[in-house]
Design an enzyme around this catalytic site. Structure first.
Site, short mmCIF file in Angstrom:
data_model
loop_
_atom_site.label_atom_id
_atom_site.label_comp_id
_atom_site.label_asym_id
_atom_site.label_seq_id
_atom_site.Cartn_x
_atom_site.Cartn_y
_atom_site.Cartn_z
CG ASN A 93 -22.64 27.37 -3.87
OD1 ASN A 93 -23.53 27.12 -4.67
ND2 ASN A 93 -22.26 26.75 -2.95
CB VAL A 94 -18.45 27.35 -8.60
CG1 VAL A 94 -17.34 26.26 -9.43
CG2 VAL A 94 -19.52 27.55 -9.52
CD GLU A 95 -18.61 24.00 -1.92
OE1 GLU A 95 -18.42 22.73 -1.86
OE2 GLU A 95 -19.67 24.53 -1.08
CB CYS A 103 -19.93 33.46 -2.73
SG CYS A 103 -19.33 32.77 -1.09
CD GLU A 142 -23.75 35.93 -2.66
OE1 GLU A 142 -22.78 34.86 -2.79
OE2 GLU A 142 -24.61 35.93 -1.57
CB CYS A 181 -20.65 35.37 2.90
SG CYS A 181 -19.37 35.76 1.51
CB CYS A 219 -20.77 37.81 -1.08
SG CYS A 219 -20.06 36.44 -1.74
N1 THU Z 1 -22.10 30.79 -0.11
C1 THU Z 1 -22.36 31.50 -1.09
O1 THU Z 1 -22.30 31.04 -2.31
N2 THU Z 1 -22.74 32.66 -0.97
C2 THU Z 1 -22.73 33.45 0.40
O2 THU Z 1 -23.00 34.50 0.41
C3 THU Z 1 -22.77 32.44 1.58
C4 THU Z 1 -22.06 31.21 1.15
C5 THU Z 1 -21.44 29.39 -0.42
C6 THU Z 1 -19.93 29.33 -0.31
C7 THU Z 1 -19.95 27.83 0.04
O3 THU Z 1 -19.81 27.03 -1.10
C8 THU Z 1 -21.03 27.41 0.61
O4 THU Z 1 -22.33 28.50 0.50
C9 THU Z 1 -20.94 26.98 2.02
O5 THU Z 1 -20.34 28.08 2.93
#
Ligand code: THU
Length: 143
Positions: free
Chosen positions: A51-53, A62, A64, A95, A98
């Site tokens: 994940n890259v925020e 996410c 994915e 999620c 994804c």
């Molecule tokens: N996140 C994912 O990378 N994939 C998922 O399927 C669930 C959530 C990440 C997004 C965010 O950076 C962190 O988890 C918290 O929600």
């Protein structure tokens, strides 16, 4: 006997290790919730993502998202098996968004490691909307 769409022979430990390695590259300064995802492609490659925020929060990518980008950057194709982990290396369910991303690129019989064991894509996204529904615009009887 294994059928053409069977995931028999998938090395889930290899996928778990690839997901953990990907998770270590996560950029998650806002949620502090690193995620790693890895998948086995139909032609035997391993693709992964983290994940890259960003400061908008809502535009977070996410793990994915990176994984499907990696899939296409390394030759495309379809996914046979998927594994996602949190910072502790525990299995994490993808999620909702994804699940849709993964559905688009599923190989027949694709399986996912879940908190309840191995499940199929159809089990984690039942009655999914997909590319098949775009084939006949205006046709409401989508079987
Ligand atoms: N996140 C994912 O990378 N994939 C998922 O399927 C669930 C959530 C990440 C997004 C965010 O950076 C962190 O988890 C918290 O929600």
């Amino acid at each position: 006997m294994a059928s053409a769409d069977s995931t028999a022979g998938v090395d889930w430990a290899v996928l778990e290790a690839a997901a953990v390695a990907a998770m270590k590259n996560a950029y998650a300064p806002y949620s502090k919730f690193p995620v790693g995802a890895a998948a086995l492609t139909a032609d035997g490659r391993i693709v992964s993502g983290c994940n890259v925020e960003n400061a908008s929060y809502g535009l977070t990518l996410c793990a994915e998202c990176a994984l499907v980008g990696n899939l296409h950057m390394t030759g495309g194709g379809l996914l046979r098996a998927f594994y996602c982990v949190d910072a502790r290396g525990n299995v994490l369910m993808p999620c909702g968004r994804c699940r849709q991303l993964l559905y688009e690129f599923r190989a027949p019989g694709m399986e996912l490691m879940t908190t309840q064991g191995i499940k199929t894509m159809d089990q984690v996204l039942p009655d999914a909307f997909g590319p098949q529904h775009l084939e006949e615009p205006g046709d409401t009887n989508h079987e």
